[in-house]
Design a protein around this motif. Structure first.
Motif, PDB file in Angstrom:
ATOM      1  N   ALA A  61       0.836  -1.195   0.000  1.00  0.00           N
ATOM      2  CA  ALA A  61       0.000   0.000   0.000  1.00  0.00           C
ATOM      3  C   ALA A  61       0.875   1.251   0.000  1.00  0.00           C
ATOM      4  O   ALA A  61       0.601   2.219  -0.713  1.00  0.00           O
ATOM      5  N   MET A  62       1.956   1.203   0.774  1.00  0.00           N
ATOM      6  CA  MET A  62       2.829   2.372   0.823  1.00  0.00           C
ATOM      7  C   MET A  62       3.499   2.601  -0.534  1.00  0.00           C
ATOM      8  O   MET A  62       3.659   3.739  -0.978  1.00  0.00           O
ATOM      9  N   ILE A  63       3.890   1.514  -1.192  1.00  0.00           N
ATOM     10  CA  ILE A  63       4.488   1.663  -2.519  1.00  0.00           C
ATOM     11  C   ILE A  63       3.455   2.246  -3.480  1.00  0.00           C
ATOM     12  O   ILE A  63       3.765   3.110  -4.297  1.00  0.00           O
ATOM     13  N   ALA A  64       2.202   1.803  -3.358  1.00  0.00           N
ATOM     14  CA  ALA A  64       1.146   2.337  -4.229  1.00  0.00           C
ATOM     15  C   ALA A  64       0.985   3.840  -4.013  1.00  0.00           C
ATOM     16  O   ALA A  64       0.826   4.604  -4.974  1.00  0.00           O
ATOM     17  N   ILE A  65       1.045   4.281  -2.753  1.00  0.00           N
ATOM     18  CA  ILE A  65       0.946   5.724  -2.475  1.00  0.00           C
ATOM     19  C   ILE A  65       2.111   6.454  -3.137  1.00  0.00           C
ATOM     20  O   ILE A  65       1.943   7.478  -3.790  1.00  0.00           O
ATOM     21  N   ALA A  66       3.307   5.880  -2.983  1.00  0.00           N
ATOM     22  CA  ALA A  66       4.494   6.525  -3.535  1.00  0.00           C
ATOM     23  C   ALA A  66       4.422   6.611  -5.055  1.00  0.00           C
ATOM     24  O   ALA A  66       4.911   7.560  -5.661  1.00  0.00           O
ATOM     25  N   LEU A  67       3.791   5.610  -5.687  1.00  0.00           N
ATOM     26  CA  LEU A  67       3.773   5.578  -7.144  1.00  0.00           C
ATOM     27  C   LEU A  67       2.564   6.291  -7.741  1.00  0.00           C
ATOM     28  O   LEU A  67       2.450   6.401  -8.963  1.00  0.00           O
ATOM     29  N   ALA A  68       1.669   6.788  -6.873  1.00  0.00           N
ATOM     30  CA  ALA A  68       0.389   7.295  -7.354  1.00  0.00           C
ATOM     31  C   ALA A  68       0.534   8.297  -8.488  1.00  0.00           C
ATOM     32  O   ALA A  68      -0.162   8.220  -9.496  1.00  0.00           O
ATOM     33  N   CYS A  69       1.434   9.242  -8.362  1.00  0.00           N
ATOM     34  CA  CYS A  69       1.546  10.284  -9.392  1.00  0.00           C
ATOM     35  C   CYS A  69       2.701  10.016 -10.343  1.00  0.00           C
ATOM     36  O   CYS A  69       3.284  10.958 -10.894  1.00  0.00           O
ATOM     37  N   SER A  70       3.060   8.763 -10.540  1.00  0.00           N
ATOM     38  CA  SER A  70       4.166   8.359 -11.405  1.00  0.00           C
ATOM     39  C   SER A  70       5.402   9.238 -11.225  1.00  0.00           C
ATOM     40  O   SER A  70       5.780   9.966 -12.133  1.00  0.00           O
ATOM     41  N   PRO A  71       6.025   9.174 -10.063  1.00  0.00           N
ATOM     42  CA  PRO A  71       7.221   9.992  -9.836  1.00  0.00           C
ATOM     43  C   PRO A  71       8.360   9.503 -10.722  1.00  0.00           C
ATOM     44  O   PRO A  71       8.350   8.351 -11.170  1.00  0.00           O
ATOM     45  N   LYS A  72       9.307  10.404 -10.980  1.00  0.00           N
ATOM     46  CA  LYS A  72      10.444   9.988 -11.802  1.00  0.00           C
ATOM     47  C   LYS A  72      11.533   9.385 -10.948  1.00  0.00           C
ATOM     48  O   LYS A  72      12.466   8.760 -11.451  1.00  0.00           O
ATOM     49  N   LEU A  73      11.427   9.633  -9.647  1.00  0.00           N
ATOM     50  CA  LEU A  73      12.436   9.094  -8.744  1.00  0.00           C
ATOM     51  C   LEU A  73      11.759   8.534  -7.501  1.00  0.00           C
ATOM     52  O   LEU A  73      10.912   9.189  -6.898  1.00  0.00           O
ATOM     53  N   LEU A  74      12.124   7.307  -7.154  1.00  0.00           N
ATOM     54  CA  LEU A  74      11.586   6.692  -5.945  1.00  0.00           C
ATOM     55  C   LEU A  74      12.737   6.448  -4.980  1.00  0.00           C
ATOM     56  O   LEU A  74      13.722   5.810  -5.333  1.00  0.00           O
ATOM     57  N   ILE A  75      12.616   7.002  -3.781  1.00  0.00           N
ATOM     58  CA  ILE A  75      13.632   6.741  -2.762  1.00  0.00           C
ATOM     59  C   ILE A  75      13.068   5.703  -1.805  1.00  0.00           C
ATOM     60  O   ILE A  75      12.043   5.932  -1.175  1.00  0.00           O
ATOM     61  N   ALA A  76      13.711   4.544  -1.744  1.00  0.00           N
ATOM     62  CA  ALA A  76      13.223   3.466  -0.889  1.00  0.00           C
ATOM     63  C   ALA A  76      14.197   3.314   0.272  1.00  0.00           C
ATOM     64  O   ALA A  76      15.325   2.876   0.087  1.00  0.00           O
ATOM     65  N   ASP A  77      13.748   3.698   1.457  1.00  0.00           N
ATOM     66  CA  ASP A  77      14.643   3.680   2.619  1.00  0.00           C
ATOM     67  C   ASP A  77      14.383   2.415   3.432  1.00  0.00           C
ATOM     68  O   ASP A  77      13.435   2.347   4.190  1.00  0.00           O
ATOM     69  N   GLU A  78      15.212   1.412   3.261  1.00  0.00           N
ATOM     70  CA  GLU A  78      15.095   0.120   3.947  1.00  0.00           C
ATOM     71  C   GLU A  78      13.678  -0.445   3.817  1.00  0.00           C
ATOM     72  O   GLU A  78      13.061  -0.801   4.823  1.00  0.00           O
ATOM     73  N   PRO A  79      13.131  -0.555   2.607  1.00  0.00           N
ATOM     74  CA  PRO A  79      11.720  -0.934   2.496  1.00  0.00           C
ATOM     75  C   PRO A  79      11.424  -2.376   2.890  1.00  0.00           C
ATOM     76  O   PRO A  79      10.276  -2.719   3.113  1.00  0.00           O
ATOM     77  N   THR A  80      12.433  -3.222   2.982  1.00  0.00           N
ATOM     78  CA  THR A  80      12.134  -4.627   3.278  1.00  0.00           C
ATOM     79  C   THR A  80      12.713  -5.088   4.601  1.00  0.00           C
ATOM     80  O   THR A  80      12.593  -6.252   4.964  1.00  0.00           O
ATOM     81  N   THR A  81      13.338  -4.172   5.337  1.00  0.00           N
ATOM     82  CA  THR A  81      14.062  -4.585   6.543  1.00  0.00           C
ATOM     83  C   THR A  81      13.151  -5.200   7.596  1.00  0.00           C
ATOM     84  O   THR A  81      13.543  -6.112   8.311  1.00  0.00           O
ATOM     85  N   ALA A  82      11.902  -4.692   7.699  1.00  0.00           N
ATOM     86  CA  ALA A  82      11.021  -5.191   8.756  1.00  0.00           C
ATOM     87  C   ALA A  82      10.211  -6.407   8.301  1.00  0.00           C
ATOM     88  O   ALA A  82       9.356  -6.874   9.025  1.00  0.00           O
ATOM     89  N   LEU A  83      10.473  -6.916   7.110  1.00  0.00           N
ATOM     90  CA  LEU A  83       9.613  -7.973   6.569  1.00  0.00           C
ATOM     91  C   LEU A  83      10.285  -9.342   6.604  1.00  0.00           C
ATOM     92  O   LEU A  83      11.504  -9.451   6.610  1.00  0.00           O
ATOM     93  N   ASP A  84       9.471 -10.384   6.602  1.00  0.00           N
ATOM     94  CA  ASP A  84       9.982 -11.751   6.512  1.00  0.00           C
ATOM     95  C   ASP A  84      10.641 -11.995   5.159  1.00  0.00           C
ATOM     96  O   ASP A  84      10.291 -11.353   4.172  1.00  0.00           O
ATOM     97  N   VAL A  85      11.555 -12.964   5.115  1.00  0.00           N
ATOM     98  CA  VAL A  85      12.292 -13.194   3.867  1.00  0.00           C
ATOM     99  C   VAL A  85      11.403 -13.506   2.674  1.00  0.00           C
ATOM    100  O   VAL A  85      11.663 -13.044   1.569  1.00  0.00           O
ATOM    101  N   THR A  86      10.354 -14.290   2.883  1.00  0.00           N
ATOM    102  CA  THR A  86       9.518 -14.647   1.733  1.00  0.00           C
ATOM    103  C   THR A  86       8.804 -13.402   1.193  1.00  0.00           C
ATOM    104  O   THR A  86       8.659 -13.233  -0.014  1.00  0.00           O
ATOM    105  N   ILE A  87       8.395 -12.512   2.111  1.00  0.00           N
ATOM    106  CA  ILE A  87       7.732 -11.285   1.677  1.00  0.00           C
ATOM    107  C   ILE A  87       8.765 -10.332   1.083  1.00  0.00           C
ATOM    108  O   ILE A  87       8.519  -9.666   0.087  1.00  0.00           O
ATOM    109  N   GLN A  88       9.941 -10.306   1.696  1.00  0.00           N
ATOM    110  CA  GLN A  88      11.012  -9.460   1.177  1.00  0.00           C
ATOM    111  C   GLN A  88      11.311  -9.764  -0.280  1.00  0.00           C
ATOM    112  O   GLN A  88      11.421  -8.866  -1.110  1.00  0.00           O
ATOM    113  N   SER A  89      11.394 -11.062  -0.616  1.00  0.00           N
ATOM    114  CA  SER A  89      11.756 -11.396  -1.994  1.00  0.00           C
ATOM    115  C   SER A  89      10.641 -10.973  -2.946  1.00  0.00           C
ATOM    116  O   SER A  89      10.904 -10.597  -4.087  1.00  0.00           O
ATOM    117  N   GLN A  90       9.397 -10.992  -2.473  1.00  0.00           N
ATOM    118  CA  GLN A  90       8.309 -10.517  -3.337  1.00  0.00           C
ATOM    119  C   GLN A  90       8.363  -9.009  -3.558  1.00  0.00           C
ATOM    120  O   GLN A  90       8.135  -8.529  -4.665  1.00  0.00           O
TER     121      GLN A  90
END
Lengths: 332, 325
Positions: free
Chosen positions: B165-194
């Motif tokens: 959902a957060m990625i969807a918010i970030a992409l809503a207006c088709s930005p030209k640059l996406l800054i992802a600050d540790e987006p998978t650190t809090a997630l389980d490995v199987t979810i991280q790989s997705q």
């Protein structure tokens, strides 16, 4: 170090058919729902080994750890630590046993009292267990701080004056004050930076050799578990689904869930692409557990039998246990 | 711009005054990004990687922080832009996703409404149009049952779905640059790989530039074209992903790569970098890594190494980079 008498096969801890159920209130008509955090789980830990436990969040690894520590009582089942059953000990007997079983948690920030000095933190378990006099306690504390490489002039400092790595080393030193024989390391290195993590892992390995300790190493990070452990148990939905020696487990994975966990680990190498994971992410609802094998909704190989009948954990070769109906052949 | 850079950070310095002391969180960082490029930012906690890229969105409040240097977005300096102008940039030109989706989503607002917010603000859509677009966005980030899920509150979603959902918010207006600050650190490995696969897919589809901040070398390895290694508020090495992994020039980079246990590590000891990360209240005279560096010489302790260019578009700030290699 206390040296116990030789028992058969040097078994340190044996847990049998552990069950732990939690209830949550739904708020609707005060109806309570319950779910199993740990279900019919049995395991044996040998003296001097590092037993690794992996699984996704919510699979019951920490609940299992806290039951083995005697912090929570299982609903049924027994935990034998050197022949004594932890589950029906009186609190004074349990206090006695706590000298032998100690723990290090994930977050050193949360597990140290911010208003205690390092001396107070280290001294508290010794005072509780009535170990004295003060000079002897100081001697124990200083020798342990030396072991974990914290300077002795830190005694009057507070936890906030230490770095993250020093704090975790302090937690390890505190766990060792009572000369335990069994340490439960619950995500003990997960919150640390990589360079510090490597230092703490090496420290843990050294301490194990020097003090003849046994570890239960709980983590979600498969590469660290595999590096640290002698034997590895993979936990899913409150049960162990695969258990084997680490070499056996890297050669011969039999459970699809273990396979998926291995595939999902990103390798620090740009030439190894992240594999397309063939399982759905996320543990299913604990409250309405799927029937049959708990893994079948995510399993690409699931058959009708998997949907109806829960597989038993059985030995498929020497020391290699798998709970899967299809475990007879290796996974392609 | 002549060289056509989407993002250009020049000699950025950020100082936080804390209790009479000054913390030099970012200490002369220069880095740039071409359109559509994916940059990995690696470093341990407190090395200034998040502060640097939060500055790109002006999320660091100044004062109290003292910020100097220059940040250009598509050739336009944002340093002196008023807050009103920055609001037009955030979400539209540059978006950011964070580590903890639960703390960054509004707990009392439905997911759909949160996605719609920036669409209404930037694209002037009506609520109805924006919600329709929200469903499309949720489908794009592979959220199952997107039509129903726009009516969910964040606590009703699992960790992986919240991050989607957060990625969807970030992409809503088709930005030209996406800054992802540790987006998978809090997630389980199987979810991280997705999530990693999702970001790869979105990058291919939208052609946006990505800055991927992480302390996990494994996560970055397969995802980015180029890597910048941060240490003590500075970039110590930059280069192509393969070069950095195969042939690191800076002793810190080499140490970082060596001390991760790999699935096939067989030895019983890990390589370690001795010591711990430095205190940022004082800027050391020489190289910031010298106290921990096995190759440090007298020069390292007294003279600060400059960024030196190496073949293959690489740069490294180390007196011994050429000889160690």
């Amino acid at each position: 170090m206390t040296q116990s008498t030789n028992t058969a096969d040097q078994l340190l801890l044996k847990a049998e058919y552990l069950n732990k159920k939690f209830s949550i209130s739904t708020g609707r008509g005060f109806k309570k729902l319950s779910y199993y955090a740990v279900r019919d789980l049995s395991l044996e830990i040998k003296k001097g080994e590092i037993f690794g436990l992996v699984g996704e969040s919510g699979c019951g690894k920490s609940t299992l750890g806290s039951m083995l520590l005697g912090l929570q009582k299982p609903d049924s089942g027994s935990i034998l630590f050197e022949g004594k059953d932890l589950t029906n000990l009186s609190s004074s007997k349990l206090k006695e046993l706590r000298k032998d079983i100690q723990t290090v948690f994930q977050d050193p920030y949360d597990s140290l009292d911010p208003r205690f000095t390092i001396r107070q933190i280290m001294e508290e378990p010794l005072i509780i267990q009535g170990i004295g006099p003060a000079e002897k306690r100081t001697e124990i504390i200083l020798s342990l701080l030396d072991r974990v490489d914290i300077p002795s002039d830190f005694l009057s400092r507070y936890p906030h004056q230490l770095s993250g790595g020093q704090r975790q080393r302090l937690c390890i030193a505190r766990a060792l004050t009572l000369s335990p024989r069994f340490l439960i390391l619950d995500e003990a290195v997960s919150a640390l930076d990589v360079s510090v993590q490597a230092q703490v892992i090496n420290l843990l390995l050294d301490l194990k050799e020097q003090l003849e300790l046994t570890y239960l190493f709980i983590s979600h990070d498969l590469s660290i578990v595999k590096f640290m452990s002698d034997r590895i148990a993979v936990m899913y939905f409150g049960r162990i689904v695969e258990l084997a020696d680490k070499h056996e487990l890297s050669r011969n994975i039999r459970h699809p869930y273990t396979k998926a966990l291995f595939l999902a680990m990103p390798e620090p190498d740009p030439d190894i692409p992240v594999e397309v994971n063939h399982i759905e992410a996320g543990v299913p609802s604990l409250i309405n557990p799927p029937g049959g094998c708990a893994f079948h909704p995510r399993c690409p190989y699931a058959t009708d039998r998997c949907r109806k009948e829960a597989p038993e954990l059985r030995e498929i070769s020497e020391g290699h246990l798998v709970a899967c109906h299809l475990a007879c052949e290796p996974i392609s | 711009m002549a060289e056509n850079k989407m993002l250009r950070i020049k000699d950025l310095r950020v100082v936080f005054p804390v209790g009479g002391k000054q913390i030099h969180a970012v200490n002369g960082v220069s880095v740039d990004l071409a359109p559509g490029e994916a940059l990995g930012v690696i470093g341990e906690s407190g090395c200034g990687k998040s502060v640097t890229f939060s500055s790109v969105l002006k999320l660091i409040q100044s004062p109290p922080a003292m910020i100097s240097g220059d940040i250009e977005l598509n050739g336009r300096s944002i340093m002196d832009l008023p807050e009103k102008e920055m609001q037009k940039i955030r979400g539209k030109e540059v978006s950011m996703i964070f580590q903890e989706p639960m703390r960054c989503l509004n707990p009392v607002e439905k997911i759909g409404v949160q996605i719609a917010e920036s669409l209404r603000l930037h694209e002037g859509m009506t609520m109805k149009q924006a919600l329709n677009r929200a469903v499309e966005l949720l489908k794009m980030v592979e959220m199952p049952d997107a039509e129903q899920r726009i009516g969910c509150y964040p606590h009703q979603l699992s960790g992986g779905l919240r991050q989607r959902a957060m990625i969807a918010i970030a992409l809503a207006c088709s930005p030209k640059l996406l800054i992802a600050d540790e987006p998978t650190t809090a997630l389980d490995v199987t979810i991280q790989s997705q999530i990693i696969r999702l970001i790869q897919k979105l990058r291919k589809e939208t052609g946006m530039g990505i800055v991927f901040i992480s302390h996990d070398m494994g996560v970055v390895a397969s995802l980015v074209d180029r890597i910048a290694v941060f240490y003590a508020g500075q970039i110590v090495e930059q280069g192509n992903t393969r070069d950095i992994f195969r042939n690191p020039l800076h002793p810190y980079t080499a140490g970082l790569i060596k001390c991760i246990p790999r699935l096939d590590t067989e030895s019983r000891r890990l390589y370690t970098i001795r010591g711990s990360t430095p205190n940022l209240t004082t800027i050391p005279e020489g190289c910031c890594f010298a106290p921990r560096c096995p190759y440090a010489t007298e020069t390292c302790r007294t003279v600060k190494p400059e960024q030196t260019a190496f073949p293959g578009g690489r740069s490294c700030a180390c007196h011994h980079a050429a000889s160690l290699n």
